[in-house]
Design an enzyme around this catalytic site. Structure first.
Site, PDB file in Angstrom:
ATOM      1  CB  SER A 166      -0.934   0.011   1.218  1.00  0.00           C
ATOM      2  OG  SER A 166      -0.202  -0.124   2.420  1.00  0.00           O
TER       3      SER A 166
ATOM      4  N   GLY B 167      -1.744  -4.562   1.018  1.00  0.00           N
ATOM      5  CA  GLY B 167      -1.777  -5.803   1.760  1.00  0.00           C
ATOM      6  C   GLY B 167      -0.767  -6.838   1.307  1.00  0.00           C
TER       7      GLY B 167
ATOM      8  CG  ASN C 243       1.331  -5.320   4.452  1.00  0.00           C
ATOM      9  OD1 ASN C 243       0.737  -4.591   5.238  1.00  0.00           O
ATOM     10  ND2 ASN C 243       1.330  -5.101   3.151  1.00  0.00           N
TER      11      ASN C 243
ATOM     12  CG  ASP D 298      -3.052   5.093   8.100  1.00  0.00           C
ATOM     13  OD1 ASP D 298      -2.131   5.941   8.073  1.00  0.00           O
ATOM     14  OD2 ASP D 298      -3.314   4.365   7.127  1.00  0.00           O
TER      15      ASP D 298
ATOM     16  CG  HIS E  55      -0.843   3.936   4.414  1.00  0.00           C
ATOM     17  ND1 HIS E  55      -1.605   3.380   5.420  1.00  0.00           N
ATOM     18  CD2 HIS E  55      -0.391   2.909   3.649  1.00  0.00           C
ATOM     19  CE1 HIS E  55      -1.622   2.064   5.263  1.00  0.00           C
ATOM     20  NE2 HIS E  55      -0.896   1.752   4.202  1.00  0.00           N
TER      21      HIS E  55
END
Length: 202
Positions: A30, A67, A96, A177, A180
């Protein structure tokens, strides 16, 4: 006349092949897939715009998926190499794996296999490293950092130690978040990538 036309066509075909743009393949998660922002605001698209202005131009194939783990990237890479035949492969994977606390040996094996596969086709490789939040503890965080550094040294690959250097701790450049970059942070991400990528384009 026929010989002349045949020669002309062959020269035109050779010129077309010579003019075909070289390819940079970006395989990431991502952080390279413009998560929650417009695709044209992401660092990979900004790179595509920059490389498109070069003479001769380069094209960018963004095969990044939100992901994505190192294992799924390893599975997808052979088909991408066969399809696009990139001159440069940018690997932005591991975040991830780290966030899930997966074994670092597994991450290293997957990244090593991808670097080797890309280099076997003649492509140059750029590894983009990532850092984890402090709550993951110094042992795991240091181990993750070492995976990228050791692989870059052993495989003679280029390295950006931390993709989000100067971005991750700046709230003005990060999404809510905290993981990012937002649109304002993406140019700085490209700024981290470019010094390591540029030499590979020569």
């Amino acid at each position: 006349m026929r010989r002349f036309l045949a020669l002309l066509l062959s020269l035109l075909a050779a010129g077309a092949l010579h003019a075909a743009p070289k390819t940079v393949l970006v395989l990431g998660d991502s952080l390279s897939a413009a998560h929650n922002i417009a695709a044209e605001q992401g660092w990979v698209h900004l790179l595509e715009v920059r490389l498109g202005k070069m003479v001769p131009p380069w094209q960018v194939v963004n095969a990044s998926i939100s992901g994505e783990t190192s294992l799924s990237g390893r599975h997808r890479l052979p088909a991408l190499l066969a399809t696009y035949r990139p001159r440069v492969v940018v690997l932005e994977l591991g975040a991830n794996d780290g966030l899930r606390g997966l074994p670092l040996a597994q991450l290293r094996d997957n990244l090593a296999a991808m670097v080797s596969a890309a280099q076997a086709t003649g492509a140059k490789v750029l590894l983009l490293g990532i850092e984890l939040p402090l709550n993951y503890g110094p042992q795991y965080r240091d181990g993750l950092r070492a995976v990228y550094a050791d692989l870059a040294r052993q495989k003679h690959a280029a390295l950006v130690p931390f993709l989000l250097e100067g971005v991750a701790l700046d709230p003005a450049r990060m999404q809510d978040d905290g993981l990012h970059p937002n649109a304002a942070g993406e140019p700085a991400v490209l700024g981290n990538v470019w010094p390591a990528l540029q030499p590979l384009l020569r």
